[in-house]
Design a protein around this motif. Structure first.
Motif, PDB file in Angstrom:
ATOM      1  N   LEU A 270       0.820  -1.201   0.000  1.00 20.20           N
ATOM      2  CA  LEU A 270       0.000   0.000   0.000  1.00 20.20           C
ATOM      3  C   LEU A 270       0.862   1.262   0.000  1.00 20.20           C
ATOM      4  CD1 LEU A 270      -2.884   1.008  -0.043  1.00 20.20           C
ATOM      5  CD2 LEU A 270      -2.900   0.873   2.447  1.00 20.20           C
ATOM      6  N   ASP A 271       1.981   1.227   0.710  1.00 26.76           N
ATOM      7  CA  ASP A 271       2.884   2.384   0.777  1.00 26.76           C
ATOM      8  C   ASP A 271       3.563   2.680  -0.551  1.00 26.76           C
ATOM      9  OD1 ASP A 271       2.241   2.598   3.439  1.00 26.76           O
ATOM     10  OD2 ASP A 271       4.082   1.642   4.151  1.00 26.76           O
ATOM     11  N   ASP A 272       3.513   1.746  -1.519  1.00 23.55           N
ATOM     12  CA  ASP A 272       4.142   1.950  -2.831  1.00 23.55           C
ATOM     13  C   ASP A 272       3.345   2.906  -3.717  1.00 23.55           C
ATOM     14  OD1 ASP A 272       6.068   0.094  -2.131  1.00 23.55           O
ATOM     15  OD2 ASP A 272       5.122  -1.557  -3.236  1.00 23.55           O
ATOM     16  N   ILE A 273       2.095   3.189  -3.328  1.00 23.37           N
ATOM     17  CA  ILE A 273       1.212   3.992  -4.170  1.00 23.37           C
ATOM     18  C   ILE A 273       0.902   5.302  -3.448  1.00 23.37           C
ATOM     19  CG2 ILE A 273      -0.937   4.034  -5.478  1.00 23.37           C
ATOM     20  CD1 ILE A 273      -0.911   0.905  -5.055  1.00 23.37           C
ATOM     21  N   ALA A 274       1.366   6.406  -3.991  1.00 20.63           N
ATOM     22  CA  ALA A 274       1.144   7.723  -3.388  1.00 20.63           C
ATOM     23  C   ALA A 274      -0.330   8.110  -3.505  1.00 20.63           C
ATOM     24  CB  ALA A 274       2.004   8.766  -4.093  1.00 20.63           C
ATOM     25  N   PRO A 275      -0.822   8.926  -2.591  1.00 16.07           N
ATOM     26  CA  PRO A 275      -2.197   9.425  -2.726  1.00 16.07           C
ATOM     27  C   PRO A 275      -2.371  10.119  -4.082  1.00 16.07           C
ATOM     28  CG  PRO A 275      -1.332   9.943  -0.560  1.00 16.07           C
ATOM     29  CD  PRO A 275      -0.182   9.407  -1.365  1.00 16.07           C
TER      30      PRO A 275
END
Length: 129
Positions: A8-13
């Motif tokens: 999940l942390d691999d994808i920026a808002p």
């Protein structure tokens, strides 16, 4: 079958990420705190959509600016013509090529994108293939 494709942390808002699952190329998109997964290739001329732009839930192709809804995969617009500038400055054979390309682009159907179910488990993004 569910496949872990990213953290999940691999994808920026508001960002996108290209991933693979089995033989599928997938574009993960973050919108409103949720992750959406669509086929990576544009439904017009196969351009890599992760190289385009994402504004809210609208994904824009980097090649001809066709747009898609990441929630449903639906095509929202046809390709947009690009202004090539002053035609007098462009050699005549190149002008003919651009006219042919424009005519072919408008005759090429824009297909909706395939969407994939997504779930997040313990920080891992999983896609159902």
């Amino acid at each position: 079958m569910w496949h872990e494709v990213a953290k999940l942390d691999d994808i920026a808002p508001g960002g996108m990420k290209y991933v693979r699952a089995e033989d599928r190329e997938i574009c993960l998109c973050e919108y409103g705190g949720s992750i959406f997964a669509v086929s990576r290739r544009c439904g017009h001329q196969n351009a890599p959509l992760d190289q385009g732009s994402l504004e809210g839930w609208i994904l824009t192709c980097p090649l001809h600016d066709g747009q898609f809804d990441i929630r449903s995969g639906k095509n929202l617009s046809w390709p947009i013509d690009h202004d090539m500038g002053d035609e007098a400055a462009i050699p005549e054979p190149v002008q003919r090529y651009f006219k042919l390309e424009k005519r072919l682009q408008w005759k090429t159907r824009v297909h909706d994108l395939h969407t994939y179910p997504v779930r997040v488990t313990d920080g891992a993004v999983e896609v159902d293939i």
